[in-house]
Structures are given as C-alpha cells and as structure tokens.
Design an enzyme around this catalytic site. Structure first.
Site, PDB file in Angstrom:
ATOM      1  N   CYS A  69     -12.396  50.908  50.703  1.00 20.91           N
ATOM      2  CA  CYS A  69     -11.683  51.935  51.461  1.00 20.91           C
ATOM      3  C   CYS A  69     -12.126  53.341  51.042  1.00 20.91           C
ATOM      4  O   CYS A  69     -11.924  53.749  49.899  1.00 20.91           O
ATOM      5  CB  CYS A  69     -10.185  51.739  51.226  1.00 20.91           C
ATOM      6  SG  CYS A  69      -9.137  53.087  51.756  1.00 20.91           S
ATOM      7  N   CYS A  72      -9.313  55.634  49.883  1.00 17.37           N
ATOM      8  CA  CYS A  72      -8.844  55.177  48.558  1.00 17.37           C
ATOM      9  C   CYS A  72      -9.729  55.754  47.454  1.00 17.37           C
ATOM     10  O   CYS A  72      -9.232  56.140  46.387  1.00 17.37           O
ATOM     11  CB  CYS A  72      -8.863  53.653  48.464  1.00 17.37           C
ATOM     12  SG  CYS A  72      -7.722  52.834  49.609  1.00 17.37           S
TER      13      CYS A  72
END
Length: 145
Positions: A69, A72
C-alpha cells in the site's frame, strides 16, 4: 485517571500494573524485563493482540496497513515519529493486514491505512487514510492521558 495503569507486554504477553504517574520513567515488564515503551510502534500479531490492545488501560493507536500500500508507506514514518513524541501518553502499534487477515476482518478494515484508537479493547475512534504529522497529533489529542 487511576493511580495505576495496566499494560500488556508486546514481547511476552504478561500484564503489568505500573504507577500512572511514573509511566515516563522507563517501566519494564515484570516477567521478561523488556521495556514497556520503546518510542516506536509495537508489531501486533494474533499472539500479542489481547495483551497489548484488549488489556491496556492506556489508549493504543493501531495502524492497520499492508506492505503493498503506497499511502501506508507514506504514513509509516509519520506514525513512527508520533510514537517517539507521544509515548507514554499513548501506545502505538502496527498490524499488517496481510499477515493477520482475521484481526483485520474482525475490525471491518475496508481501506488502508486505517488508524483505530482503542482503550481496554473498545474502539474509541477511527480514521482512514494517511495523515500529516500535525493532523495526526491533533486527532490524537483527545485520547492522550
């Protein structure tokens, strides 16, 4: 606030009771002797989740994330810096949703990163998406002890 706080050890799972006023004095686990606060996020697994999140009287901020991600990856250093600045008023932990899909499912994680503030296993607040340092600290201000 009570005179003592219950904190679970991320390393051995032991539940520790520490004087609330002395939480900044470098408390150690009574069982394994490792520091209860390390100025960095704790890695959560199904093995230590109960001790760290459900048994903690200190609010725990959990970052639900995954290695693939992009947001993230942007959020990771912001979260780590917040842990360094805000512990021991809060605890910080990270849960890899790919490694622990059952825990991610239990909390209905639909997008990542998602941050959840817990106290004694109860969800107090949730925020989806990456945040800047000032946004994160402002969001967490209401939950600091």
């Amino acid at each position: 606030m009570s005179d003592t706080l219950t904190l679970g050890c991320a390393h051995c799972g032991a539940v520790n009771r520490i004087p609330a006023a002395r939480r900044a004095d470098g408390p150690r686990c009574g069982k394994c002797k490792r520091p209860l606060f390390e100025g960095a996020p704790i890695t959560l697994t199904s093995a230590n989740f109960n001790a760290v999140v459900e048994r903690s009287e200190l609010p725990v901020v959990v970052d639900f994330w995954a290695s693939w991600c992009g947001p993230c990856k942007v959020m990771a250093p912001v979260f780590a810096q917040a842990a360094g600045r805000l512990e021991p008023d809060l605890r910080f932990a990270k849960l890899d949703t790919e490694a622990e899909p059952a825990l991610a499912g239990r909390f209905g994680i639909r997008s990542i990163p998602t941050l959840i503030v817990f106290r004694e296993g109860r969800e107090l607040a949730r925020q989806a998406g990456a945040m800047q340092p000032a946004q994160l600290e402002q969001w967490l201000a209401a939950y600091r002890l």
